[in-house]
Design a protein around this motif. Structure first.
Motif, mmCIF file in Angstrom:
data_model
loop_
_atom_site.group_PDB
_atom_site.id
_atom_site.type_symbol
_atom_site.label_atom_id
_atom_site.label_comp_id
_atom_site.label_asym_id
_atom_site.label_seq_id
_atom_site.Cartn_x
_atom_site.Cartn_y
_atom_site.Cartn_z
ATOM 1 N N PRO A 237 -8.605 -58.764 -90.756
ATOM 2 C CA PRO A 237 -8.148 -59.638 -91.132
ATOM 3 C C PRO A 237 -8.927 -61.095 -91.185
ATOM 4 O O PRO A 237 -9.631 -62.336 -91.292
ATOM 5 C CB PRO A 237 -7.451 -59.860 -92.266
ATOM 6 C CG PRO A 237 -6.379 -59.246 -91.160
ATOM 7 C CD PRO A 237 -7.661 -57.964 -90.572
ATOM 8 N N GLY B 240 -12.253 -62.517 -91.802
ATOM 9 C CA GLY B 240 -12.601 -62.864 -93.266
ATOM 10 C C GLY B 240 -13.435 -62.662 -94.025
ATOM 11 O O GLY B 240 -14.503 -63.152 -94.363
ATOM 12 N N ARG C 69 -6.276 -46.946 -101.710
ATOM 13 C CA ARG C 69 -6.713 -45.897 -102.304
ATOM 14 C C ARG C 69 -6.108 -46.026 -103.673
ATOM 15 O O ARG C 69 -4.882 -46.003 -103.964
ATOM 16 C CB ARG C 69 -6.547 -44.642 -102.345
ATOM 17 C CG ARG C 69 -8.061 -44.227 -101.645
ATOM 18 C CD ARG C 69 -7.784 -42.556 -100.807
ATOM 19 N NE ARG C 69 -8.923 -41.733 -101.762
ATOM 20 C CZ ARG C 69 -8.889 -40.030 -101.745
ATOM 21 N NH1 ARG C 69 -9.157 -39.786 -100.764
ATOM 22 N NH2 ARG C 69 -9.381 -40.089 -102.753
#
Ligand SMILES: Cc1cc2nc3c(=O)[nH]c(=O)nc-3n(C[C@H](O)[C@H](O)[C@H](O)COP(=O)(O)OP(=O)(O)OC[C@H]3O[C@@H](n4cnc5c(N)ncnc54)[C@H](O)[C@@H]3O)c2cc1C
Length: 441
Positions: free
Chosen positions: A309, A312, A170
């Motif tokens: 991740p 991707g 954030r």
């Protein structure tokens, strides 16, 4: 111009894209980034693939960017961007071609660093974007609406709209109520290595990937980048730290994955130091479920959804959200209607990568978080589609389109894809070497 000033917090992929989009719609955009340009996050040195959807948005927002990446050594998709040679081991089958939809262009592959450097350079050429090297400490406002941000330096910047593009942590830490959060724990440990690209590597494949399987919670990827290099990365679930000693890495690549293909790239010296990164959980902030909308404030990028991740998707999801943000501002301006509509619209975009990635993460009983009902059946069907994709053009096109966020997940259930999955997707018979064949996938 109706919108005098927008503040964008964060100069990562989402923030840079947001600055470009909003500079066309506001008198001034102030981009606040706490690190000096190009402000690369810690993960930037690990392999990053831009999906086709992200590449298209990038070139829409920054015309000519792909050409500049290629001038600096990015690797083009090959002569036919709809048929890209690959070695993609998944669910016990190997695809030798990624079948992309025909959208008139393909994606170039390069490092995340290069993409972000070129995005910064492009944003710095936009005359009405002002850069502030500072840290946002809080949003400021009245009556539940945001009217600007306060900076660590002590100054305040007034704005009609504040965009939180501060990434997973954030960018506007206080001054806006906390949204509900969903977390999916995977504890992925990444290692990555740079090696020279050589003529004839991987039989001409542009990319190689070895997906995790139910029995083997590890994946590997090789992506080409500028400078004549391969970025080779490994990700292991549940805290398994892969080796970084070259001899051990070679052995690991050859023996610990569902397919040994990546070992052939590791027969040469490792260039640069190995990189490590720990990704503990997928994180979803449900801005769309806030009890009351926050006029003057919109969150985009990893602040909305930070996904595992290994699939991707993060950069492309951020770019798709930002493009949508531009459309929403055109439609609603920057007042309360935008505050009501934007979180829902952006959540819808984040939904596909979130459900695709967490769905695959829930292959494992050890994955923590709210497990969707029927996920095991869905994963079994997706494995069928993956096996069919190795031999059937329509299944390949559907799978690539969905995972590159060019088509909704429902495209995997189109009748020709279901037919291909039924015909070609049966699990392999128990092979002699289940690890090599990824048999259980
Ligand atoms: C190991 C790994 C591999 C990955 N591989 C891929 C991949 O192959 N493909 C892909 O698409 N994605 C990949 N990702 C995901 C990708 O890195 C993220 O999705 C992407 O960085 C999100 O961009 P962002 O702009 O939202 O956030 P970030 O890139 O985190 O940028 C946020 C920026 O905001 C700044 N900031 C934060 N708070 C403040 C503040 N208060 N004041 C001022 N500035 C502030 C930060 O300094 C930072 O520059 C990977 C991630 C990891 C961890």
């Amino acid at each position: 111009m109706e919108i005098d000033r927008v503040v964008v917090v964060g100069g990562g992929i989402a923030g840079l894209a947001a600055a470009a989009v909003l500079a066309r719609r506001a008198g001034e955009v102030v981009l606040v980034e706490r690190h000096p340009a190009p402000a690369l996050p810690p993960q930037a040195g690990l392999p990053h693939a831009m999906l086709l959807s992200g590449a298209l948005v990038l070139n829409e927002l920054f015309p000519g960017l792909d050409e500049r990446l290629r001038v600096r050594g990015a690797v083009p998709p090959g002569p036919d961007p709809t048929h890209v040679p690959c070695h993609w081991a998944a669910a016990g089958a190997v695809r030798h071609e990624l079948r992309f939809p025909d959208v008139g262009r393909g994606r170039s592959l390069c490092s995340r660093e290069l993409i972000q450097q070129e995005m910064w350079a492009a944003v710095e050429r936009i005359p009405n974007v002002r850069r502030e090297h500072d840290t946002v400490t809080t949003a400021v406002g009245r009556g539940g609406a945001v009217h600007g941000v306060a900076l660590r330096s002590g100054r305040t910047i007034e704005a009609d709209l504040v965009i939180d593009a501060g990434g997973r942590g954030r960018g506007v830490p206080t001054g806006v109520p906390d949204p509900p959060v969903t977390e999916v724990g995977v504890d992925i440990r990444y290692t990555s290595f740079l090696v020279e690209r050589q003529e004839g590597d991987l039989d001409g494949a542009v990319v190689a990937a070895v997906q995790h399987t139910p029995r083997i919670p590890r994946m590997g990827i090789a992506l080409p980048m500028e400078g004549g290099l391969w970025q080779v990365g490994f990700g292991a679930f549940f805290g398994e730290a892969g080796p970084t000693d070259p001899a051990e890495v070679r052995e690991y690549a050859a023996a610990a994955f569902a397919d040994p293909v990546l070992a052939q790239l590791l027969d040469r010296p490792f260039l640069d130091r190995p990189r490590r990164y720990t990704f503990r959980s997928g994180l979803r902030r449900h801005w769309e479920r806030m009890a009351r909308p926050v006029p003057g404030f919109v969150a985009v990028g990893d602040t909305v959804a930070s996904v595992n991740p290994i699939y991707g998707q993060g950069m492309s999801s951020a770019l798709l959200q930002v493009r949508e943000l531009g459309r929403l501002v055109d439609r609603y301006g920057v007042g309360p209607s935008l505050a009501a509509a934007a979180p829902k619209a952006l959540a819808k975009i984040a939904d596909a990568p979130w459900h695709l990635s967490t769905g695959a993460d829930f292959t494992y009983a050890r994955t923590t978080g709210p497990r969707p009902r029927d996920q095991a059946r869905i994963n079994a069907y997706v494995s069928r589609v993956l096996r069919a994709a190795a031999v059937d053009d329509r299944a390949n096109l559907a799978f690539t389109s969905v995972t590159h966020l060019m088509a909704p997940p429902a495209a995997l259930f189109a009748p020709p894809v279901v037919a291909a999955a039924l015909r070609h997707g049966a699990p392999p018979k128990t092979p002699a070497d289940p690890a090599r064949a990824g048999a259980a996938a």
